[in-house]
Design an enzyme around this catalytic site. Sequence first.
Site, short mmCIF file in Angstrom:
data_model
loop_
_atom_site.label_atom_id
_atom_site.label_comp_id
_atom_site.label_asym_id
_atom_site.label_seq_id
_atom_site.Cartn_x
_atom_site.Cartn_y
_atom_site.Cartn_z
N ASP A 146 0.91 5.43 -0.08
CA ASP A 146 0.43 6.63 -0.09
C ASP A 146 0.99 7.78 -0.77
O ASP A 146 2.30 7.94 -0.64
CB ASP A 146 0.12 7.01 1.47
CG ASP A 146 -0.80 6.23 2.26
OD1 ASP A 146 -1.96 5.99 2.11
OD2 ASP A 146 -0.22 5.48 3.25
N SER B 122 1.53 1.24 14.09
CA SER B 122 1.01 0.94 15.27
C SER B 122 0.83 -0.75 15.22
O SER B 122 0.86 -1.29 16.15
CB SER B 122 -0.26 1.65 15.89
OG SER B 122 -1.39 1.40 14.99
N HIS C 49 0.79 -1.22 0.18
CA HIS C 49 -0.01 -0.01 -0.01
C HIS C 49 1.05 1.25 0.17
O HIS C 49 1.71 1.53 0.94
CB HIS C 49 -0.89 -0.06 1.11
CG HIS C 49 -1.91 0.94 1.44
ND1 HIS C 49 -3.04 0.83 0.99
CD2 HIS C 49 -1.78 2.54 1.74
CE1 HIS C 49 -4.01 2.12 1.11
NE2 HIS C 49 -2.93 2.93 1.84
N ASP D 199 -8.51 0.89 5.93
CA ASP D 199 -7.04 1.53 6.13
C ASP D 199 -7.26 2.38 7.25
O ASP D 199 -8.01 3.20 7.51
CB ASP D 199 -6.81 2.17 4.78
CG ASP D 199 -5.46 3.06 5.06
OD1 ASP D 199 -4.65 2.75 5.88
OD2 ASP D 199 -5.19 3.77 4.05
N HIS E 297 -2.58 4.68 -3.27
CA HIS E 297 -3.83 5.36 -2.41
C HIS E 297 -3.57 7.09 -2.50
O HIS E 297 -2.60 7.53 -2.05
CB HIS E 297 -3.78 5.19 -1.12
CG HIS E 297 -4.81 5.56 -0.06
ND1 HIS E 297 -4.98 5.74 1.27
CD2 HIS E 297 -5.56 6.76 -0.43
CE1 HIS E 297 -5.80 6.64 1.82
NE2 HIS E 297 -6.27 7.16 0.62
#
Length: 238
Positions: free
Chosen positions: A36, A201, A34, A177, A67
């Site tokens: 960003d 996290s 993924h 997400d 994304h």
Amino acid sequence: MSKQLHISPSLMTMDLDQFKEQITFLDSNVGSFHIDIMDGHFVPNLSLSPWFIEQTRKLSNKEMSAHLMVTDPVFWVQQLIDIKCEVICMPAERINGVAFRLIDQIHDAGLKAGVVLNPETPVSEILPYIDIIDKVTVMTVDPGFAGQRFLKKMLHKITELRQLREDNGYQYLIEMDGSTNKEHWKMIHDVQPDIYVVGRSGLFNLTDDIESSWQQMISEFEEETGEKFIQVEAQEAA
């Protein structure tokens, strides 16, 4: 009980000092990556880029999912098509008026088209073209920064999207997400998204190295859900 999980690490949150080590390990364990891409306007931050995808491709042949958090998706979609990014997910809030053209443009290039629903955006926003998209990403945090507050009420969108898909025979995958970690594994897993994006996290900050972090993520999933973790067969780029 067991559940096959498609894990998609958010590379924005990885340790770039360990780029090669982390990508090499994850390559054999994840379903996709993924990425960003932020322009500093749609959200007040800058992040990864098509160039980063090209660098990652040198170490992995797994499916890359971009994304987009940008104000001008037309500009970025073409760049991602040019580098053959397998999945291009566009902000639903910015494609009104060009959605069909962009989706067709992505499909004509042999790639997959997705849309992203920010917390304030309802599923109804994408109903005009929901039958021709390949993925819907549901944001359960405010976009643009890692570590945002988890918005539990957004999980209802995943349930709504699953019901719409079942009722109408749609083919899109549902991706979740935002703050996928020990505290939220159970409630996220209960609504059954198809793809789980994990970040700081939930994976990268758990320990000092990626292999032990991965094992801790699995342990936390199994502890919180009561199910055995089985990694879904990883997607490879065509």
